[in-house]
Design a protein around this motif. Structure first.
Motif, PDB file in Angstrom:
ATOM      1  N   ARG A   1     -13.707  45.950  33.064  1.00 15.71           N
ATOM      2  CA  ARG A   1     -14.244  47.036  33.913  1.00 15.71           C
ATOM      3  C   ARG A   1     -14.358  46.664  35.388  1.00 15.71           C
ATOM      4  NH1 ARG A   1     -18.553  49.770  29.789  1.00 15.71           N
ATOM      5  NH2 ARG A   1     -16.983  50.306  28.257  1.00 15.71           N
ATOM      6  N   ASP A   2     -13.572  45.679  35.789  1.00 17.58           N
ATOM      7  CA  ASP A   2     -13.525  45.279  37.193  1.00 17.58           C
ATOM      8  C   ASP A   2     -12.713  46.307  37.975  1.00 17.58           C
ATOM      9  OD1 ASP A   2     -13.883  43.539  39.422  1.00 17.58           O
ATOM     10  OD2 ASP A   2     -11.833  42.798  39.123  1.00 17.58           O
ATOM     11  N   VAL A   3     -13.186  46.671  39.154  1.00 18.08           N
ATOM     12  CA  VAL A   3     -12.486  47.618  40.020  1.00 18.08           C
ATOM     13  C   VAL A   3     -12.321  46.972  41.386  1.00 18.08           C
ATOM     14  CG1 VAL A   3     -12.536  49.898  41.087  1.00 18.08           C
ATOM     15  CG2 VAL A   3     -13.484  49.587  38.800  1.00 18.08           C
ATOM     16  N   LYS A   4     -11.072  46.961  41.880  1.00 16.88           N
ATOM     17  CA  LYS A   4     -10.787  46.424  43.215  1.00 16.88           C
ATOM     18  C   LYS A   4     -10.180  47.525  44.054  1.00 16.88           C
ATOM     19  CE  LYS A   4      -9.205  42.038  41.557  1.00 16.88           C
ATOM     20  NZ  LYS A   4      -8.120  41.103  41.555  1.00 16.88           N
ATOM     21  N   PHE A   5     -10.568  47.549  45.314  1.00 18.72           N
ATOM     22  CA  PHE A   5     -10.009  48.482  46.280  1.00 18.72           C
ATOM     23  C   PHE A   5      -9.208  47.663  47.289  1.00 18.72           C
ATOM     24  CE2 PHE A   5     -13.690  50.463  44.471  1.00 18.72           C
ATOM     25  CZ  PHE A   5     -13.360  51.807  44.374  1.00 18.72           C
ATOM     26  N   LEU A   6      -7.932  47.945  47.391  1.00 16.47           N
ATOM     27  CA  LEU A   6      -7.060  47.231  48.317  1.00 16.47           C
ATOM     28  C   LEU A   6      -6.553  48.213  49.366  1.00 16.47           C
ATOM     29  CD1 LEU A   6      -5.134  45.151  45.652  1.00 16.47           C
ATOM     30  CD2 LEU A   6      -7.015  44.390  47.101  1.00 16.47           C
ATOM     31  N   ALA A   7      -6.989  47.999  50.593  1.00 14.21           N
ATOM     32  CA  ALA A   7      -6.721  48.956  51.661  1.00 14.21           C
ATOM     33  C   ALA A   7      -5.847  48.365  52.752  1.00 14.21           C
ATOM     34  CB  ALA A   7      -8.037  49.434  52.274  1.00 14.21           C
ATOM     35  N   VAL A   8      -4.955  49.200  53.263  1.00 13.00           N
ATOM     36  CA  VAL A   8      -4.113  48.813  54.387  1.00 13.00           C
ATOM     37  C   VAL A   8      -5.006  48.506  55.591  1.00 13.00           C
ATOM     38  CG1 VAL A   8      -3.713  51.177  55.233  1.00 13.00           C
ATOM     39  CG2 VAL A   8      -2.022  49.412  55.675  1.00 13.00           C
TER      40      VAL A   8
END
Length: 88
Positions: A65-72
């Motif tokens: 249930r890990d959530v990562k947000f990868l943003a420019v």
């Protein structure tokens, strides 16, 4: 199992480059158009410091249930950098 959600918008050349790179690397993803998912996109931007633009990739690990947000401009500058981040 990992799922990828790509926040994107029409007319975004960088978004198109990133989609091509994901496709070329056989990474399956769901596109979330920021105009069709405006409320959801606003929640993402508010919940994550430094997210202002598309493309943004959300990586959801269904097992832990890990959530990562990868943003420019915050986590990556090129499509290749993003591919390297998610392949780690």
């Amino acid at each position: 199992m990992v799922k990828y959600f790509l926040y994107s918008q029409q007319g975004c050349d960088f978004c198109d480059e990133l989609k091509k790179e994901l496709d070329d690397n056989n990474i399956k993803y769901t596109i979330k158009d920021v105009f069709k998912n405006r409320i959801e996109w606003e929640k993402v931007k508010r919940s994550q410091e430094g997210i202002k633009y598309t493309p943004t990739l959300v990586v959801v690990n269904k097992i832990n249930r890990d959530v990562k947000f990868l943003a420019v401009d915050r986590d990556f500058d090129t499509p290749e950098e993003l591919i390297n981040l998610i392949k780690k």
